[in-house]
Design a protein around this motif. Sequence first.
Motif, PDB file in Angstrom:
ATOM      1  N   HIS A  95      44.578  63.239  55.099  1.00 54.77           N
ATOM      2  CA  HIS A  95      43.346  63.878  55.553  1.00 54.77           C
ATOM      3  C   HIS A  95      43.482  65.407  55.542  1.00 54.77           C
ATOM      4  O   HIS A  95      42.971  66.109  56.411  1.00 54.77           O
ATOM      5  N   VAL A 108      43.395  55.366  60.299  1.00 54.42           N
ATOM      6  CA  VAL A 108      44.811  55.541  60.612  1.00 54.42           C
ATOM      7  C   VAL A 108      45.585  54.333  60.098  1.00 54.42           C
ATOM      8  O   VAL A 108      45.318  53.197  60.512  1.00 54.42           O
ATOM      9  N   THR A 166      42.893  61.972  65.718  1.00 53.20           N
ATOM     10  CA  THR A 166      42.543  61.014  64.672  1.00 53.20           C
ATOM     11  C   THR A 166      41.120  60.483  64.781  1.00 53.20           C
ATOM     12  O   THR A 166      40.795  59.465  64.179  1.00 53.20           O
ATOM     13  N   HIS A 167      40.278  61.155  65.531  1.00 48.80           N
ATOM     14  CA  HIS A 167      38.886  60.715  65.618  1.00 48.80           C
ATOM     15  C   HIS A 167      38.233  60.756  64.234  1.00 48.80           C
ATOM     16  O   HIS A 167      38.419  61.702  63.472  1.00 48.80           O
ATOM     17  N   ASP A 168      37.477  59.713  63.913  1.00 52.17           N
ATOM     18  CA  ASP A 168      36.695  59.645  62.677  1.00 52.17           C
ATOM     19  C   ASP A 168      37.559  59.579  61.421  1.00 52.17           C
ATOM     20  O   ASP A 168      37.059  59.851  60.324  1.00 52.17           O
ATOM     21  N   VAL A 169      38.838  59.241  61.547  1.00 55.85           N
ATOM     22  CA  VAL A 169      39.662  59.054  60.359  1.00 55.85           C
ATOM     23  C   VAL A 169      40.318  57.689  60.429  1.00 55.85           C
ATOM     24  O   VAL A 169      40.547  57.136  61.506  1.00 55.85           O
ATOM     25  N   ALA A 196      47.711  57.712  54.640  1.00 58.55           N
ATOM     26  CA  ALA A 196      46.416  58.390  54.759  1.00 58.55           C
ATOM     27  C   ALA A 196      46.635  59.887  54.675  1.00 58.55           C
ATOM     28  O   ALA A 196      47.500  60.445  55.357  1.00 58.55           O
ATOM     29  N   HIS A 245      39.660  53.519  67.923  1.00 60.47           N
ATOM     30  CA  HIS A 245      40.194  54.164  66.729  1.00 60.47           C
ATOM     31  C   HIS A 245      40.206  53.181  65.565  1.00 60.47           C
ATOM     32  O   HIS A 245      40.325  51.969  65.759  1.00 60.47           O
ATOM     33  N   ARG A 246      40.114  53.722  64.371  1.00 56.76           N
ATOM     34  CA  ARG A 246      40.138  52.912  63.148  1.00 56.76           C
ATOM     35  C   ARG A 246      41.586  52.709  62.715  1.00 56.76           C
ATOM     36  O   ARG A 246      42.181  53.570  62.073  1.00 56.76           O
TER      37      ARG A 246
END
Length: 323
Positions: free
Chosen positions: A166, A138, A133-136, A164, A155-156
């Motif tokens: 992606h 969550v 989940t890097h750069d997304v 979400a 993490h976001r």
Amino acid sequence: MPDFALVALDGAYHASVGALTDSFILARDRIEQVFADSGPMRMETRLRILSLDGGPIRMSDGRRLDVDGAISSVDDHGFVWLPAFRVMGIPALEERLARSHALLPWLRQQAAGGAVIGASGASALILMAAGLTHDVAVPIARALQPVARAMFPRHRAEERLALADHGDLLIANGMAHDLALIVRVMERTLSPDVGRWLTSIMGLDREEEHLLASDPLVARAQIWLEQRFTGAIGIQELAEALSTSQPTLVRRFRKALGMSPKSYIQHLRLQAATRMLEKSNRSIDRIAELVGFSDSRLFRAMFRQRTGMTATQWREASQARRG
């Protein structure tokens, strides 16, 4: 054909497990119904319920769920579902992750192999631990925000997101959105028709629905054709079913979709054939028959005209992409 895998962890919620198992049954019934006129047909994709070690799972209420086997590095799946589970605080979750050490590399392997991965509720934290989940953003429900921030501060974790999407990674912030997530997966892995039918039968009204025409008459015609495209269809029969005249139907169909009802039928047949070529080992002649072509030579010619490839070349290219 890659199967679907439901990977259940102890404490899994029945509703989140059932979101996939029930949707899969409905999708299977739908496919068999659509192709009923072409002879008996079973959906080749299977759903396998897996655990980390192949042993039964203790559900959220303490009941036992028997499984089909253990996760294995030799199996590639088209879709992996991680249902929501009970979280009993940070120490308990850290212990769970430590005991699930084999799951994280397995998930990375499935993602690298092209699997669509879906997760609900606390299972999003599993994806975080796996590094998927890097750069997304969550979606994490408010009740889980303290746990997520304490364990994965970089993490976001978005409280305002319900779902979400992606591409090959879909995450719901809880069980209320599991069905919507799985419908999207069915659209991508099986067909848009199956996804739309599930949306209808589940009572899900999706504002982002874009597959039907804005003209209500044409939208009804699309649905009618999608339910019958494998059989012999007359446009006059369709017009009568919709209580309109054939000229009116054809005119409004062309205005809304830029094609005639007859062309739309061929579009549905070729779309279904394309997915069968990609996801099954059926012969090309049998696929042509199943989707409604009485002449396999006509099917081959139309397929090549539409795609620029022969059906055999399309299948070979699809297999090469899967690796």
